[in-house]
Motif scaffolding. Sequence first.
Motif, PDB file in Angstrom:
ATOM      1  N   ALA A 182      -9.211  21.689  -2.376  1.00  0.00           N
ATOM      2  CA  ALA A 182      -9.735  20.316  -2.352  1.00  0.00           C
ATOM      3  C   ALA A 182      -8.623  19.343  -2.745  1.00  0.00           C
ATOM      4  O   ALA A 182      -7.815  19.630  -3.634  1.00  0.00           O
ATOM      5  CB  ALA A 182     -10.917  20.180  -3.293  1.00  0.00           C
ATOM      6  N   THR A 183      -8.603  18.192  -2.081  1.00  0.00           N
ATOM      7  CA  THR A 183      -7.574  17.183  -2.362  1.00  0.00           C
ATOM      8  C   THR A 183      -8.142  15.969  -3.085  1.00  0.00           C
ATOM      9  O   THR A 183      -7.406  15.241  -3.744  1.00  0.00           O
ATOM     10  CB  THR A 183      -6.907  16.722  -1.061  1.00  0.00           C
ATOM     11  N   THR A 184      -9.439  15.731  -2.940  1.00  0.00           N
ATOM     12  CA  THR A 184     -10.116  14.639  -3.645  1.00  0.00           C
ATOM     13  C   THR A 184     -11.390  15.173  -4.274  1.00  0.00           C
ATOM     14  O   THR A 184     -12.145  15.911  -3.622  1.00  0.00           O
ATOM     15  CB  THR A 184     -10.461  13.480  -2.686  1.00  0.00           C
ATOM     16  N   LEU A 185     -11.623  14.830  -5.521  1.00  0.00           N
ATOM     17  CA  LEU A 185     -12.870  15.200  -6.194  1.00  0.00           C
ATOM     18  C   LEU A 185     -13.684  13.936  -6.399  1.00  0.00           C
ATOM     19  O   LEU A 185     -13.284  13.042  -7.150  1.00  0.00           O
ATOM     20  CB  LEU A 185     -12.580  15.852  -7.551  1.00  0.00           C
ATOM     21  N   ASN A 186     -14.830  13.872  -5.727  1.00  0.00           N
ATOM     22  CA  ASN A 186     -15.698  12.704  -5.850  1.00  0.00           C
ATOM     23  C   ASN A 186     -16.781  12.987  -6.881  1.00  0.00           C
ATOM     24  O   ASN A 186     -17.460  14.017  -6.817  1.00  0.00           O
ATOM     25  CB  ASN A 186     -16.327  12.380  -4.495  1.00  0.00           C
ATOM     26  N   ARG A 193       0.856  -1.176   0.000  1.00  0.00           N
ATOM     27  CA  ARG A 193       0.000   0.000   0.000  1.00  0.00           C
ATOM     28  C   ARG A 193       0.903   1.241   0.000  1.00  0.00           C
ATOM     29  O   ARG A 193       1.763   1.387   0.868  1.00  0.00           O
ATOM     30  CB  ARG A 193      -0.877  -0.010   1.252  1.00  0.00           C
ATOM     31  N   PRO A 194       0.729   2.141  -0.956  1.00  0.00           N
ATOM     32  CA  PRO A 194       1.603   3.327  -0.989  1.00  0.00           C
ATOM     33  C   PRO A 194       1.355   4.242   0.203  1.00  0.00           C
ATOM     34  O   PRO A 194       0.274   4.235   0.806  1.00  0.00           O
ATOM     35  CB  PRO A 194       1.222   4.006  -2.305  1.00  0.00           C
ATOM     36  N   GLU A 195       2.354   5.017   0.534  1.00  0.00           N
ATOM     37  CA  GLU A 195       2.229   5.979   1.635  1.00  0.00           C
ATOM     38  C   GLU A 195       1.069   6.925   1.355  1.00  0.00           C
ATOM     39  O   GLU A 195       0.860   7.365   0.225  1.00  0.00           O
ATOM     40  CB  GLU A 195       3.530   6.775   1.778  1.00  0.00           C
ATOM     41  N   TYR A 196       0.303   7.236   2.421  1.00  0.00           N
ATOM     42  CA  TYR A 196      -0.881   8.069   2.219  1.00  0.00           C
ATOM     43  C   TYR A 196      -0.503   9.538   2.098  1.00  0.00           C
ATOM     44  O   TYR A 196       0.083  10.128   3.006  1.00  0.00           O
ATOM     45  CB  TYR A 196      -1.883   7.894   3.353  1.00  0.00           C
ATOM     46  N   ILE A 197      -0.848  10.121   0.976  1.00  0.00           N
ATOM     47  CA  ILE A 197      -0.732  11.555   0.731  1.00  0.00           C
ATOM     48  C   ILE A 197      -2.100  11.998   0.236  1.00  0.00           C
ATOM     49  O   ILE A 197      -2.621  11.436  -0.733  1.00  0.00           O
ATOM     50  CB  ILE A 197       0.349  11.867  -0.324  1.00  0.00           C
ATOM     51  N   PRO A 198      -2.741  12.976   0.882  1.00  0.00           N
ATOM     52  CA  PRO A 198      -4.147  13.299   0.574  1.00  0.00           C
ATOM     53  C   PRO A 198      -4.455  13.521  -0.896  1.00  0.00           C
ATOM     54  O   PRO A 198      -5.452  12.999  -1.411  1.00  0.00           O
ATOM     55  CB  PRO A 198      -4.401  14.572   1.403  1.00  0.00           C
ATOM     56  N   ASN A 199      -3.617  14.281  -1.612  1.00  0.00           N
ATOM     57  CA  ASN A 199      -3.992  14.696  -2.968  1.00  0.00           C
ATOM     58  C   ASN A 199      -3.309  13.919  -4.080  1.00  0.00           C
ATOM     59  O   ASN A 199      -3.467  14.260  -5.257  1.00  0.00           O
ATOM     60  CB  ASN A 199      -3.700  16.186  -3.155  1.00  0.00           C
ATOM     61  N   ARG A 200      -2.560  12.880  -3.758  1.00  0.00           N
ATOM     62  CA  ARG A 200      -1.950  12.088  -4.827  1.00  0.00           C
ATOM     63  C   ARG A 200      -1.599  10.699  -4.314  1.00  0.00           C
ATOM     64  O   ARG A 200      -1.514  10.458  -3.107  1.00  0.00           O
ATOM     65  CB  ARG A 200      -0.706  12.771  -5.385  1.00  0.00           C
ATOM     66  N   ILE A 201      -1.399   9.788  -5.259  1.00  0.00           N
ATOM     67  CA  ILE A 201      -1.044   8.405  -4.938  1.00  0.00           C
ATOM     68  C   ILE A 201       0.222   8.079  -5.720  1.00  0.00           C
ATOM     69  O   ILE A 201       0.247   8.204  -6.952  1.00  0.00           O
ATOM     70  CB  ILE A 201      -2.179   7.437  -5.319  1.00  0.00           C
ATOM     71  N   SER A 202       1.258   7.654  -5.004  1.00  0.00           N
ATOM     72  CA  SER A 202       2.553   7.449  -5.654  1.00  0.00           C
ATOM     73  C   SER A 202       2.519   6.310  -6.669  1.00  0.00           C
ATOM     74  O   SER A 202       3.195   6.360  -7.687  1.00  0.00           O
ATOM     75  CB  SER A 202       3.636   7.174  -4.603  1.00  0.00           C
ATOM     76  N   ASP A 203       1.735   5.277  -6.405  1.00  0.00           N
ATOM     77  CA  ASP A 203       1.598   4.174  -7.356  1.00  0.00           C
ATOM     78  C   ASP A 203       0.377   4.445  -8.237  1.00  0.00           C
ATOM     79  O   ASP A 203      -0.753   4.449  -7.752  1.00  0.00           O
ATOM     80  CB  ASP A 203       1.431   2.846  -6.620  1.00  0.00           C
ATOM     81  N   PRO A 204       0.555   4.666  -9.514  1.00  0.00           N
ATOM     82  CA  PRO A 204      -0.577   5.035 -10.386  1.00  0.00           C
ATOM     83  C   PRO A 204      -1.627   3.945 -10.538  1.00  0.00           C
ATOM     84  O   PRO A 204      -2.726   4.219 -11.040  1.00  0.00           O
ATOM     85  CB  PRO A 204       0.099   5.331 -11.729  1.00  0.00           C
ATOM     86  N   ASN A 205      -1.313   2.720 -10.120  1.00  0.00           N
ATOM     87  CA  ASN A 205      -2.280   1.627 -10.250  1.00  0.00           C
ATOM     88  C   ASN A 205      -3.029   1.332  -8.955  1.00  0.00           C
ATOM     89  O   ASN A 205      -3.901   0.467  -8.939  1.00  0.00           O
ATOM     90  CB  ASN A 205      -1.571   0.353 -10.718  1.00  0.00           C
ATOM     91  N   TYR A 206      -2.681   2.034  -7.895  1.00  0.00           N
ATOM     92  CA  TYR A 206      -3.339   1.757  -6.615  1.00  0.00           C
ATOM     93  C   TYR A 206      -4.687   2.474  -6.546  1.00  0.00           C
ATOM     94  O   TYR A 206      -4.800   3.658  -6.887  1.00  0.00           O
ATOM     95  CB  TYR A 206      -2.471   2.207  -5.448  1.00  0.00           C
ATOM     96  N   VAL A 207      -5.711   1.749  -6.103  1.00  0.00           N
ATOM     97  CA  VAL A 207      -7.062   2.300  -5.967  1.00  0.00           C
ATOM     98  C   VAL A 207      -7.435   2.353  -4.493  1.00  0.00           C
ATOM     99  O   VAL A 207      -7.466   1.324  -3.812  1.00  0.00           O
ATOM    100  CB  VAL A 207      -8.096   1.443  -6.734  1.00  0.00           C
ATOM    101  N   ARG A 208      -7.699   3.551  -3.997  1.00  0.00           N
ATOM    102  CA  ARG A 208      -8.136   3.699  -2.608  1.00  0.00           C
ATOM    103  C   ARG A 208      -9.590   3.238  -2.469  1.00  0.00           C
ATOM    104  O   ARG A 208     -10.425   3.526  -3.330  1.00  0.00           O
ATOM    105  CB  ARG A 208      -8.020   5.157  -2.164  1.00  0.00           C
ATOM    106  N   VAL A 209      -9.859   2.566  -1.364  1.00  0.00           N
ATOM    107  CA  VAL A 209     -11.226   2.104  -1.079  1.00  0.00           C
ATOM    108  C   VAL A 209     -11.801   2.975   0.028  1.00  0.00           C
ATOM    109  O   VAL A 209     -11.297   2.997   1.154  1.00  0.00           O
ATOM    110  CB  VAL A 209     -11.233   0.622  -0.673  1.00  0.00           C
ATOM    111  N   PHE A 210     -12.847   3.703  -0.311  1.00  0.00           N
ATOM    112  CA  PHE A 210     -13.540   4.623   0.588  1.00  0.00           C
ATOM    113  C   PHE A 210     -14.859   3.951   0.974  1.00  0.00           C
ATOM    114  O   PHE A 210     -15.747   3.795   0.143  1.00  0.00           O
ATOM    115  CB  PHE A 210     -13.768   5.941  -0.152  1.00  0.00           C
ATOM    116  N   ASP A 211     -14.970   3.531   2.233  1.00  0.00           N
ATOM    117  CA  ASP A 211     -16.181   2.829   2.655  1.00  0.00           C
ATOM    118  C   ASP A 211     -17.139   3.799   3.336  1.00  0.00           C
ATOM    119  O   ASP A 211     -16.767   4.499   4.285  1.00  0.00           O
ATOM    120  CB  ASP A 211     -15.847   1.697   3.622  1.00  0.00           C
TER     121      ASP A 211
END
Length: 630
Positions: A255-259, A74-92
């Motif tokens: 804003a760091t995430t656009l849903n 799991r890549p290190e958590y940074i609010p506005n970006r993901i270091s691994d372009p293939n990683y998908v965050r799961v928001f429950d």
Amino acid sequence: MASSLLRNPNLYSSTTITTTPFLPTFSSNPTPVSSFRFQPSHHRSISLRTQALRLSCSISDPSPLPPHTPRRRRPEYIPNRISDPNYVRVFDTTLRDGEQSPGATLTSKEKLDIARQLAKLGVDIIEAGFPAASKDDFEAVKTIAETIGNTVDENGYVPVICGLSRCNKKDIERAWDAVKYAKRPRIHTFIATSDIHLEHKLKKTKAEVIEIARNMVRFARSLGCEDVEFSPEDAGRSEREYLYEILGEVIKAGATTLNIPDTVGITLPSEFGQLITDLKANTPGIENVVISTHCQNDLGLSTANTLSGAHAGARQVEVTINGIGERAGNASLEEVVMAIKCRGDHVLGGLFTGIDTRHIVMTSKMVEEYTGMQTQPHKAIVGANAFAHESGIHQDGMLKHKGTYEIICPEEIGLERSNDAGIVLGKLSGRHALKDRLTELGYQLDDEQLSTIFWRFKTVAEQKKKVTDADIIALVSDEVFQPEAVWKLLDIQITCGTLGLSTATVKLADADGKEHVACSIGTGPVDSAYKAVDLIVKEPATLLEYSMNAVTEGIDAIATTRVLIRGSNKYSSTNAVTGEEVQRTFSGTGAGMDIVVSSVKAYVGALNKMMDFKENSPTKIPSQKNRVPA
């Protein structure tokens, strides 16, 4: 040799191993094998290369797949970006959107239990609730932030704790006051952007809504929150050019995430995927934020739309356990996650998540029991029939090779399947046998819970010759997944029949252990028992739904009962979407070999849940349509 190598978890990636020994002879003259090549598939295959020829064969290995071993960290958590372009965050959002399902009200303890289970599952973000809805919701979100939001595992994982707010200062302040105690707090704020919402709900112009959105995102950041998510409600029906403009403005505001929500579930997968593609191509500053999806299931397309959005470039998916939520529900976590796990490499460009899928079954069962919302048997991944095979042709294939009709091993989601389906336990079975069976069914219980279940099991086993899996599941539901006991059923005596009025005598114990007894008459045994309970509890409630099922066949089957009740006006909260005051409903379940006992347990359980819900009035907040732009 090959079988032992196949059982080595380290060899499930495509790996070539040079060897010198001989395989068991394929002919009278054994040929030295120079290499093995294992293919990373469910249908474990092996290629054997010799100096003279290359052979390929499939090996049927009856052993289960190895324990959860993520391919990438799991890549290190940074609010506005993901270091691994293939990683998908799961928001429950089970605890927020999921709880908006009618009858799915959860107590603070139940929310904390589910949040703890979601952390075991490994979700990246837990939307713990809508803090402005009521004092109870606020306290639940705050407790989750203080506990689950500060529990860091050995790998440094700790979930983000998120609170929902409308685009007004009081909502946002309330959300921040609840989530700020977490190591990784997030505020999620939203406002509608479609023409139909602007005209009929908000009664505002597009320019006014942009101004509100920009100011409120900026305000959230000014409180010290470095992780702000913004949602343009009903984005699926909003004008593209307007979306580009408002999203560009909130990005500039911080804003760091656009849903991107398909709020009414109107889009098709091709349309939703194109929406994400267009937003990526035309929204100024979009490369500096994470794009998220939130798809409702009104047309049964929420999972498909979510996957289409992820394939198009979204790197956060908003989902709920069992797909519960408003109206027809949301995208199902288990469906989205397993689809990515099964097809991420081959179809979705290498996408993956950090979910530990072994906890899916237990999480599903917990949500099912706490909310009282039963999962249909044919539900993908977690339904009772998901790994059942009745057709003779299918059974024949399964006996020869499980890969003929299953693309997922049940062990991958935490469901261990015995070689003999439907193994039964009896009155001579011990604690260890029961514990093993519970583990196979996906339950992980502590010693105290196991002890309670064991004695209930022994009581049932004395009355039944065989205790089936369905019986065990019913007992676990009745003992483990129950609300805090304000009232507890001790004894009940019923007199009923055709010769007179039905009469019930009920004995309950309160939270201090004091016993209370009441008698009542009614039109039948359940009616008279419920009226006797009401005389003791003295808490007005309206019975909305009553249902009963036998968990197995036979006259000695355990009965499970579910009830749904509604309390007085003081049990209300604010709807996150409409801003209106809504009366809460509360569900309860009970199980027992006596149908009246089962019914009373369910009713008392619903009353306990209702009384555990704090009686404070919800925070009064003006609706958006009556507020001037800040």
